[in-house]
Design an enzyme around this catalytic site. Structure first.
Site, PDB file in Angstrom:
ATOM      1  N   ASN A  39      62.062 -22.249 -27.811  1.00 14.09           N
ATOM      2  CA  ASN A  39      62.836 -21.039 -26.950  1.00 14.09           C
ATOM      3  C   ASN A  39      63.418 -19.970 -28.167  1.00 14.09           C
ATOM      4  OD1 ASN A  39      64.284 -23.218 -27.295  1.00 14.09           O
ATOM      5  ND2 ASN A  39      65.729 -22.446 -25.682  1.00 14.09           N
ATOM      6  N   GLU A  41      66.051 -17.320 -28.308  1.00 14.65           N
ATOM      7  CA  GLU A  41      67.181 -16.164 -27.556  1.00 14.65           C
ATOM      8  C   GLU A  41      67.354 -14.954 -28.212  1.00 14.65           C
ATOM      9  OE1 GLU A  41      70.209 -19.114 -26.922  1.00 14.65           O
ATOM     10  OE2 GLU A  41      69.115 -20.120 -25.368  1.00 14.65           O
ATOM     11  N   CYS A  50      61.231 -18.334 -23.204  1.00 13.39           N
ATOM     12  CA  CYS A  50      61.246 -19.862 -22.966  1.00 13.39           C
ATOM     13  C   CYS A  50      60.240 -20.559 -23.938  1.00 13.39           C
ATOM     14  CB  CYS A  50      61.018 -20.255 -21.652  1.00 13.39           C
ATOM     15  SG  CYS A  50      62.331 -19.819 -20.612  1.00 13.39           S
ATOM     16  N   GLU A  52      57.924 -22.612 -23.201  1.00 13.17           N
ATOM     17  CA  GLU A  52      56.507 -22.528 -22.705  1.00 13.17           C
ATOM     18  C   GLU A  52      55.844 -21.288 -22.905  1.00 13.17           C
ATOM     19  OE1 GLU A  52      59.638 -23.297 -21.309  1.00 13.17           O
ATOM     20  OE2 GLU A  52      59.117 -24.901 -19.782  1.00 13.17           O
ATOM     21  N   CYS A  83      61.594 -23.709 -15.871  1.00 17.08           N
ATOM     22  CA  CYS A  83      61.831 -22.607 -14.901  1.00 17.08           C
ATOM     23  C   CYS A  83      60.947 -21.909 -14.295  1.00 17.08           C
ATOM     24  CB  CYS A  83      62.681 -21.406 -15.957  1.00 17.08           C
ATOM     25  SG  CYS A  83      61.569 -20.258 -16.630  1.00 17.08           S
ATOM     26  N   CYS A  86      58.309 -19.968 -16.221  1.00 10.45           N
ATOM     27  CA  CYS A  86      57.366 -20.793 -16.698  1.00 10.45           C
ATOM     28  C   CYS A  86      56.405 -21.442 -16.052  1.00 10.45           C
ATOM     29  CB  CYS A  86      58.082 -21.778 -17.692  1.00 10.45           C
ATOM     30  SG  CYS A  86      58.709 -20.806 -19.049  1.00 10.45           S
TER      31      CYS A  86
HETATM   32  N1  THU Z   1      64.403 -22.501 -21.516  1.00  9.18           N
HETATM   33  C1  THU Z   1      63.173 -22.954 -21.901  1.00  9.18           C
HETATM   34  O1  THU Z   1      62.662 -22.660 -23.008  1.00  9.18           O
HETATM   35  N2  THU Z   1      62.216 -23.530 -21.022  1.00  9.18           N
HETATM   36  C2  THU Z   1      62.587 -23.662 -19.843  1.00  9.18           C
HETATM   37  O2  THU Z   1      61.773 -24.019 -18.770  1.00  9.18           O
HETATM   38  C3  THU Z   1      63.808 -23.698 -19.103  1.00  9.18           C
HETATM   39  C4  THU Z   1      64.853 -23.049 -20.031  1.00  9.18           C
HETATM   40  C5  THU Z   1      65.378 -22.176 -22.482  1.00  9.18           C
HETATM   41  C6  THU Z   1      65.694 -20.918 -22.054  1.00  9.18           C
HETATM   42  C7  THU Z   1      67.024 -20.569 -22.646  1.00  9.18           C
HETATM   43  O3  THU Z   1      66.922 -20.332 -24.189  1.00  9.18           O
HETATM   44  C8  THU Z   1      67.677 -22.119 -22.727  1.00  9.18           C
HETATM   45  O4  THU Z   1      66.708 -22.966 -22.304  1.00  9.18           O
HETATM   46  C9  THU Z   1      68.663 -21.947 -21.666  1.00  9.18           C
HETATM   47  O5  THU Z   1      68.072 -21.612 -20.342  1.00  9.18           O
END
Ligand code: THU
Length: 130
Positions: A39, A41, A50, A52, A83, A86
Site C-alpha cells: 500500500n 498512502e 492498496c 492488491e 477491501c 480490491c
Molecule cells: N489496505 C490495503 O492495502 N489493502 C486492503 O485490502 C485493505 C486496506 C491499506 C489501505 C491503507 O493504506 C491501509 O491499509 C489502511 O486502510
C-alpha cells in the site's frame, strides 16, 4: 510459500505515514511469474492505493492479465480482509475459483477464493447488452 515470502518482503516497503498499517500482496500470474505490491498512502488520503492494486498494476505492466493465485498479509488480529474495491479489482483478473490466502504477520492464514470474497461481482458480462 513463494507468494508468502514475496508478500512479506514487499510489505516492508509499504508507504504508510498516515495509517501505519502495512499490507503486502503477491499474485502468481497464469504464466507462473510472481508480482508483488504494497500500500502507498498519500497526504490527500483518497489518493492512497492498496497493496492488491499495486500488485495488479505490476502484473499488468509485465503483460500478464490472469491471476492464478493471490496472497495478502498484514499485521491484523485476524487474517486481513481485502477491501471491497480490491475484491472487485481481483475479480477483474481472476476466475471465481482462484485461491486467495489471507494472512496475519504472526502466521495465521485463511484460504478463500475470489468468488467467495465477492459473490456477484460486476463484470464485463453485465455490459454485454449495451
Ligand atoms: N489496505 C490495503 O492495502 N489493502 C486492503 O485490502 C485493505 C486496506 C491499506 C489501505 C491503507 O493504506 C491501509 O491499509 C489502511 O486502510
Amino acid at each position: 510459500m513463494e507468494l508468502e515470502t514475496a508478500a512479506r518482503a514487499v510489505r516492508e516497503n509499504a508507504y504508510v505515514p498516515y495509517s501505519g498499517f502495512r499490507v503486502g500482496a503477491a499474485l502468481r500470474g497464469a504464466g507462473g511469474a510472481v508480482f508483488a505490491g504494497c500500500n502507498v498512502e498519500n497526504a490527500a488520503y483518497p489518493e492512497g492505493t492498496c497493496a492488491e492494486a499495486g500488485a495488479i498494476a505490476a502484473m499488468v505492466a509485465a503483460g500478464e492479465t490472469q491471476i492464478a493465485e493471490a496472497f495478502v498479509i498484514a499485521d491484523s488480529p485476524e487474517p486481513v480482509s481485502p477491501c471491497g474495491g480490491c475484491r472487485q479489482k481481483l475479480a477483474e483478473f481472476a476466475a471465481p475459483d482462484t485461491p486467495v490466502t489471507l494472512a496475519t504477520l504472526s502466521g495465521e492464514t485463511r484460504r478463500t477464493t475470489v468468488g467467495a470474497l465477492l459473490p456477484g461481482a460486476f463484470s464485463d458480462a453485465d455490459m454485454s447488452g449495451t
